[in-house]
Design an enzyme around this catalytic site. Structure first.
Site, PDB file in Angstrom:
ATOM      1  N   GLY A  65      11.277   3.965  16.076  1.00 28.43           N
ATOM      2  CA  GLY A  65      10.845   2.648  15.662  1.00 28.43           C
ATOM      3  C   GLY A  65      11.748   1.536  16.124  1.00 28.43           C
ATOM      4  O   GLY A  65      12.616   1.700  16.980  1.00 28.43           O
ATOM      5  N   CYS A  92      13.391  11.138   6.906  1.00 31.86           N
ATOM      6  CA  CYS A  92      13.441  10.884   8.342  1.00 31.86           C
ATOM      7  C   CYS A  92      14.852  10.926   8.893  1.00 31.86           C
ATOM      8  O   CYS A  92      15.049  11.154  10.079  1.00 31.86           O
ATOM      9  CB  CYS A  92      12.792   9.541   8.651  1.00 31.86           C
ATOM     10  N   LEU A 142      -1.024  -9.891  17.252  1.00 29.65           N
ATOM     11  CA  LEU A 142       0.261 -10.552  17.507  1.00 29.65           C
ATOM     12  C   LEU A 142       1.082 -10.726  16.231  1.00 29.65           C
ATOM     13  O   LEU A 142       1.784 -11.720  16.040  1.00 29.65           O
ATOM     14  CB  LEU A 142       0.045 -11.910  18.190  1.00 29.65           C
ATOM     15  N   GLU A 145      10.005  16.972  15.207  1.00 29.73           N
ATOM     16  CA  GLU A 145      10.400  16.729  13.822  1.00 29.73           C
ATOM     17  C   GLU A 145       9.669  17.702  12.902  1.00 29.73           C
ATOM     18  O   GLU A 145       8.445  17.736  12.868  1.00 29.73           O
ATOM     19  CB  GLU A 145      10.067  15.291  13.423  1.00 29.73           C
ATOM     20  N   LYS A 150       0.864  -1.176   0.000  1.00 26.99           N
ATOM     21  CA  LYS A 150       0.000   0.000   0.000  1.00 26.99           C
ATOM     22  C   LYS A 150       0.903   1.230   0.000  1.00 26.99           C
ATOM     23  O   LYS A 150       1.413   1.645   1.028  1.00 26.99           O
ATOM     24  CB  LYS A 150      -0.904  -0.011   1.240  1.00 26.99           C
ATOM     25  N   PRO A 151       1.128   1.827  -1.187  1.00 22.59           N
ATOM     26  CA  PRO A 151       1.976   3.023  -1.241  1.00 22.59           C
ATOM     27  C   PRO A 151       1.244   4.240  -0.683  1.00 22.59           C
ATOM     28  O   PRO A 151       0.017   4.219  -0.474  1.00 22.59           O
ATOM     29  CB  PRO A 151       2.264   3.175  -2.731  1.00 22.59           C
ATOM     30  N   THR A 210       5.875   8.879  13.382  1.00 19.22           N
ATOM     31  CA  THR A 210       5.794   8.167  14.656  1.00 19.22           C
ATOM     32  C   THR A 210       4.359   8.062  15.135  1.00 19.22           C
ATOM     33  O   THR A 210       3.953   7.017  15.672  1.00 19.22           O
ATOM     34  CB  THR A 210       6.670   8.879  15.697  1.00 19.22           C
ATOM     35  N   ALA A 211       3.556   9.102  14.943  1.00 20.80           N
ATOM     36  CA  ALA A 211       2.164   9.064  15.396  1.00 20.80           C
ATOM     37  C   ALA A 211       1.392   7.948  14.704  1.00 20.80           C
ATOM     38  O   ALA A 211       0.689   7.157  15.351  1.00 20.80           O
ATOM     39  CB  ALA A 211       1.501  10.412  15.142  1.00 20.80           C
ATOM     40  N   GLU A 258       9.913   1.822  10.797  1.00 16.97           N
ATOM     41  CA  GLU A 258      10.918   2.865  10.561  1.00 16.97           C
ATOM     42  C   GLU A 258      10.165   4.183  10.571  1.00 16.97           C
ATOM     43  O   GLU A 258       9.424   4.497   9.641  1.00 16.97           O
ATOM     44  CB  GLU A 258      11.625   2.615   9.224  1.00 16.97           C
TER      45      GLU A 258
END
Length: 484
Positions: A460, A289, A249, A387, A180-181, A235-236, A255
């Site tokens: 990450g 990033c 699981l 960031e 999924k781009p 990150t969110a 990343e």
């Protein structure tokens, strides 16, 4: 595809092109002009289910299920060859879709992708188990086996590279993939699906579903047929993705964001350090990033560095990404420009000094922002702590090595860091103390498919590239045979 054409793209599922089941479509914009360059199928949960089902069938029953590691390697080698044969078209597509300068797309994005497929083509045949000495009257050994269907979710800023870093090791290990781009920049992913088909990849092994992260991405995360999730993004969103996968699981590679510090010690080669510092925040318009937006400079060099940056940064060519002279292109969309504007406004409110830049550029209706350098901010300013993900560099002085390390580590993130010094002992010593997944010394963003890349803390966990990535797409099975 050219900037004046509007093409219609479909989903790639089970080796065929098809429209979204619900018939929805989405526009893709050229960030350098704001004009529509393509429309793509807008997938939902039903489309994702079809893609995962196709991938599972291919994993369980298709020719991929019985393919040897050598056969998988041959296909990946052929993909690398096709990337090189179509390098110019891929570079043009990536530049058009993302706004990257064409001068960088070919040597960085396209050739890195080719190198990565070649690397994992060779590494596929190294997936060996091992025998184990035990106290049992038995013969014990381990096998490394593929996981199943991998859900790969990639961001807008490096569509080709960041999909390759997941798809190449996943396929080398024998998995199947649903990709999924990013909804803003899906075009190279669809082009790569064509190349994989031409390389002889069996139907269903790679599937590409375009659509929003909220709908298609979330459906992929939650699908019970997905055995592992590989995600690159903020990150969110990464926290949400990890939580959803964790409830099922599922193992994940995450990343995420970064806010790297770039430390310049007093013995640094000033010319090299300036070049690395500028590259570290203007490359890809700061939308990466592993950017180095926090420059920490030894106090004896601080004023010199700020003055050199004030003269040098305004001379970095900004403009049309199709112009080979351009170094800084547009940002990927209006929302990204608006975010940078908010950070610059906050810098002014916090007492920061705008050394250069600090405003958007009106160029052909595109999403441009001036490369910006900010000095004299308090260490707790959100402009330093958070960031930014844009072409903004903050500069802070330090007095001691301990202070430099403390400032560098004073962030939630831990993806990358940099050191400028001629002192080899200091380089090793400081690198060991920095809380980052990768540390560069006397340059910035030195990457290779053989070198693992990933973060710690809020950046990450897990690693892409290197044999470490290949291992993460496998599971270990133990076999113990009685000799009684």
């Amino acid at each position: 595809m050219t900037a004046t054409q509007v093409e219609t793209k479909q989903l790639f599922i089970d080796g065929s092109w098809r429209d979204a089941i619900a018939g929805r479509r989405a526009d893709i914009l050229d960030p350098s002009t704001g004009r529509v360059i393509a429309t793509v199928a807008d997938a939902d949960g039903a489309d994702v289910h079809a893609a995962v089902t196709a991938a599972r069938v291919a994993f369980d029953h298709g020719p991929w299920a019985s393919a040897s590691a050598r056969e998988r390697g041959r296909i990946l080698h052929r993909v690398a060859e096709l990337i090189r044969e179509n390098a110019e078209e891929l570079a043009q597509l990536e530049s058009l879709d993302v706004g990257k300068p064409i001068s960088l797309c070919l040597p960085v994005d396209v050739l890195t992708a080719a190198d990565t497929y070649e690397y994992y083509a060779g590494l596929a045949q190294t997936l060996d188990g091992s025998t184990r000495n035990t106290a049992l009257n038995a013969f014990a050994y381990t096998r490394r086996e593929p996981l199943g269907v991998v859900g790969a979710i990639t961001p807008f800023n490096f569509p080709l590279i960041l999909s390759t870093s997941k798809i190449a090791p996943a396929l080398a290990a024998g998995n199947t993939v649903v990709h999924k781009p990013a909804d803003e920049t899906p075009l190279s992913a669809l082009f790569m699906a064509e190349l994989f088909q031409r390389a002889g990849l069996p139907d269903g092994v790679l599937n590409v579903v375009t659509g929003s992260g909220v709908i298609a991405g979330d459906a992929l995360l939650r699908h019970p047929g997905v055995a592992k999730v590989a995600f690159t993004g903020s990150t969110a969103v990464g926290r949400h993705a990890a939580a959803v996968a964790g409830a099922e699981l599922k193992p994940v590679t995450m990343e995420l964001g970064g806010n790297a510090a770039h430390i310049v010690f007093e013995d640094a080669d000033v010319e090299k350090a300036i070049g690395a510092a500028i590259k570290g925040f203007v490359f890809n318009t700061g939308q990466f990033c592993m950017a180095g937006p926090r420059l920490l400079v030894a106090r004896p060099l601080y004023d010199t560095f700020v003055n050199i940056l004030a003269e040098a940064v305004p001379g970095v060519p900004v403009g049309d990404p199709r112009d080979p002279r351009t170094v800084v292109g547009p940002m990927a969309g209006e929302r990204h420009v608006a975010k940078v504007e908010r950070f610059v406004a906050q810098a002014r409110a916090d007492g920061g000094r705008i050394v250069c830049g600090g405003a958007r550029l009106d160029l052909d209706g595109g999403c441009y922002f001036q490369p910006t350098v900010i000095a004299d901010l308090p260490a707790d300013s959100s402009v330093i702590v958070d960031e930014i993900f844009g072409p903004v560099l903050t500069v802070q002085p330090f007095d001691t090595e301990d202070e430099a390390v403390a400032l560098a580590n004073a962030t939630l993130y831990g993806l990358a860091a940099g050191i400028q010094t001629r002192d080899l002992a200091r380089a090793h010593r400081v690198a060991a103390r920095l809380q980052a997944g990768i540390v560069w010394v006397n340059d910035w963003a030195m990457l290779d498919p053989a070198v693992p890349f990933g973060g710690v803390k809020a950046s990450g966990h897990g690693r892409e590239y290197g044999p470490e990535a290949l291992d993460s797409y496998t599971k270990v099975k133990s076999v113990v045979i009685s000799l009684d």
